[in-house]
Design an enzyme around this catalytic site. Structure first.
Site, PDB file in Angstrom:
ATOM      1  N   GLY A 101       0.819  -1.199   0.000  1.00 34.71           N
ATOM      2  CA  GLY A 101       0.000   0.000   0.000  1.00 34.71           C
ATOM      3  C   GLY A 101       0.856   1.253   0.000  1.00 34.71           C
ATOM      4  N   LYS A 604       1.163  -7.970 -11.049  1.00 34.33           N
ATOM      5  CA  LYS A 604      -0.130  -8.522 -11.432  1.00 34.33           C
ATOM      6  C   LYS A 604      -1.312  -7.712 -10.934  1.00 34.33           C
ATOM      7  CE  LYS A 604      -2.808 -11.643 -13.241  1.00 34.33           C
ATOM      8  NZ  LYS A 604      -2.931 -11.675 -14.709  1.00 34.33           N
TER       9      LYS A 604
END
Length: 609
Positions: A101, A604
């Site tokens: 994050g 991804k």
């Protein structure tokens, strides 16, 4: 975009952590590291590069313990160096953390910590969190984590250990996925993706935003940011370890390309009502009456999912007569979109964790729209945040360049278009024809996959090209965009996708004998128009690779290479015509010696803005 795995239990943690990192390397592969509590002290080993570099470092610095955290990084704050690799450790050496994050207020927090005398060892935002937790630590790790998180603005998935509490593992999430795995014999795991722990357990808890899980003494508890205990359901994972193995294929991407016939069967299983010429999607049942009254649809997505949404736009408008707009999720919430009563927002994401798409979905809900989702990640944030939706059932997709997710997304959109069409203006006969054509798709894709070797021969002729142009019309225009994206992602060749008719409004200036042009030209109502575009290319010395159907003899005169695929109805041709483009990109990337599954600069699941 990074990967987290953590373990606490009775076994040696290191092999579990490294094995988990290998399963997560597709989420980030700039650097990696582990931290274990070994004889009462935190022992950290980190390396830049792929997991193999970390394994080499661990040979020089072996470590032991039955509790540990690990991370594989996709760099955001700071270069992919050893110093910036996770785990990060606090100023007193007692706290170590891994983080996915972005901490949005890290600069102000860092400035305050520096004023207090803290010396930073990295350029990352994550290190701030480690120091904050240490500052609040008074003998209770969970309490210190909660106090630190109260100071933080941004997104996080966290794993935290403390040398003073060698029997405690803490996890927390807000806006970045984190899963609790429950094993046998008091084994517990944390992971950002279930694939990291599937070898050890199939019992998981999908943590919600603002959950903090504490694992201690063979038990776990979950609280919110106000320290109030919350209950979360224990769920069974629907796939096994074989689903995240290569299964004899050279690369995950190739395996996933060849899985598509079975994936399409799984996506459609139990959802097509051929006797009624209709589709039944259980995830939309609670919204079925509302769907009859919608007068506008906004599809929002990123990357490959965006191109699937473009195909869906054509399908839904054609079958249901409902106006559809396709929006990049990354732009949607920042332009104050106009959402009136009767607007449906449909968010598409393979992972179900795409940060931009999640933000767009929440913005739509804030403005009063019904927001539905199409995603592959069971229990994902987007799946749980939406008002309903449809799972792809495509199984885990490990290759960074999406393949089977695209075809399954288009298939789901076709079923939604069929459902909406039958609610409005589509006859039973036409609905039945579409349902039958959908059921025939897996066999057509199987037939198309037999062309892999011949496509590899074509790839040899163009693997050294510097530029490609992809052209298509109507349903196959988004396929041209997706084909160009695949080539860019894994071969690093510049490629552009265009509507074929737009070629002469600029891109035709690029065409010469060194410019391969891929033309998607099935025999349909626009075929003659595409032939005209091909003639324009040949008149300027361009090299034409045509993806067409078996009844398109007129192309023989003009194309340098012809790839003939089975024919289906026009709206479903993208599911067939995209297959040769996936194979072309794959074979060119292999010939260029690239890492197909882990292309440079990409990861991804894009969980940060």
């Amino acid at each position: 975009m990074c990967g987290i795995v953590a373990y606490i239990g009775q076994n040696e943690a290191l092999s579990i952590l490294v094995g988990g990192l290998k399963k997560l390397e597709y989420r980030g592969y700039d650097s990696s590291g582990v931290a274990l509590i070994d004889n009462g002290k935190i022992d950290v080993v980190r390396a830049s590069g792929k997991i193999s570099a970390l394994e080499d470092a661990l040979k020089q610095h072996p470590t032991h313990g039955n509790i540990g955290i690990a991370h594989t990084r996709w760099a955001t704050h700071g270069a992919p160096t050893v110093e910036n690799a996770h785990p990060h450790t606090s100023f007193d050496g007692k706290i170590s953390i891994v983080h996915n994050g972005i901490i949005e207020n890290y600069a102000s927090l860092k400035a305050k910590l520096i004023e207090e005398g803290v010396k930073f060892q990295s350029e990352t935002d994550t290190e701030v969190v480690a120091h904050l937790i240490a500052r609040f630590y008074k003998g209770d790790l969970k309490s210190a984590v909660l106090k630190a998180l109260a100071q933080i603005e941004g997104t996080f998935g966290l794993g935290v250990i403390c040398s003073d509490e060698p029997g405690t593992l803490i996890g927390a999430r807000r806006g970045s996925p984190l899963i609790l795995g429950i094993g046998n014999d008091n084994d517990f795991f944390l992971a950002s993706d279930v694939s990291a722990i599937i070898n050890h357990t199939q019992k998981v808890v999908y943590l919600d935003d603002n959950d903090v899980v504490s694992i201690k003494n063979g038990n776990y508890s979950i609280v919110n940011m106000n320290s109030h205990e919350v209950q979360r359901e224990v769920q069974d994972v629907e796939f096994d370890a074989d689903a995240v193995a290569k299964g004899g294929f050279a690369h995950f991407m190739l395996k996933e390309i060849f899985e598509q016939p079975e994936v399409l069967r799984n996506t459609m299983r139990g959802r097509l009502l051929t006797a009624e010429g209709n589709a039944k999607l259980a995830g939309l049942d609670t919204n079925i009456k509302e769907l009859r009254n919608i007068n506008r649809i906004i599809i929002t997505a990123c990357g490959t999912s965006y191109y699937a949404g473009m195909v869906g736009e054509y399908m839904i408008e054609d079958l249901a007569g409902v106006p559809v707009e396709v929006e990049y999720a990354s732009e949607f919430r920042y332009r104050n979109p106009i959402i009136k009563p009767g607007t449906l927002v449909l968010a598409i994401s393979q992972s179900g964790e795409t940060a931009d798409t999640l933000a767009a979905l929440k913005e739509a809900q804030q403005k009063g729209a019904t927001a539905l989702a199409i995603c592959n990640g069971v229990g994902s944030t987007i799946a749980r945040t939406s008002d309903g939706g449809v799972y792809l059932h495509a199984g885990p997709e490990i290759g960074v360049a999406s393949t089977k997710a695209f075809t399954s997304q288009v298939t789901v959109l076709a079923m939604i278009a069929l459902l909406l069409g039958r609610q409005r203006r589509l006859s039973f006969e036409t609905g039945a024809d579409i349902a039958k054509a959908l059921l025939d798709l897996p066999a057509l894709v199987e037939e198309t996959l037999k062309l892999s070797d011949s496509i590899a021969e074509i790839a040899k002729k163009y693997s050294n090209a510097n530029n490609f142009l992809y052209l298509g019309r109507h349903f196959n225009y988004p396929v041209a965009m997706e084909g160009a994206l695949k080539l860019k992602e894994i071969s690093y060749i510049h490629a552009e996708g265009y509507p074929a008719a737009e070629m002469k409004h600029g891109p035709i200036a690029l065409i010469d004998e060194n410019m391969p042009v891929v033309v998607i030209a099935p025999k349909d109502a626009l075929f003659d128009k595409v032939i005209s575009n091909v003639r324009e290319i040949k008149a300027r010395g361009g090299r034409v690779i045509a993806v067409t159907t078996e009844d398109c003899a007129p192309l023989d005169e003009f194309a340098d290479h012809i790839i003939k695929v089975p024919k289906t109805i026009p709206m479903l041709m993208p599911i067939v015509t995209c297959i040769p483009l996936q194979l072309m990109a794959y074979h060119i990337a292999v010939l260029r010696g690239n890492d197909v599954d882990q292309p440079r600069n990409l990861a991804k699941s894009v969980t940060v803005e």
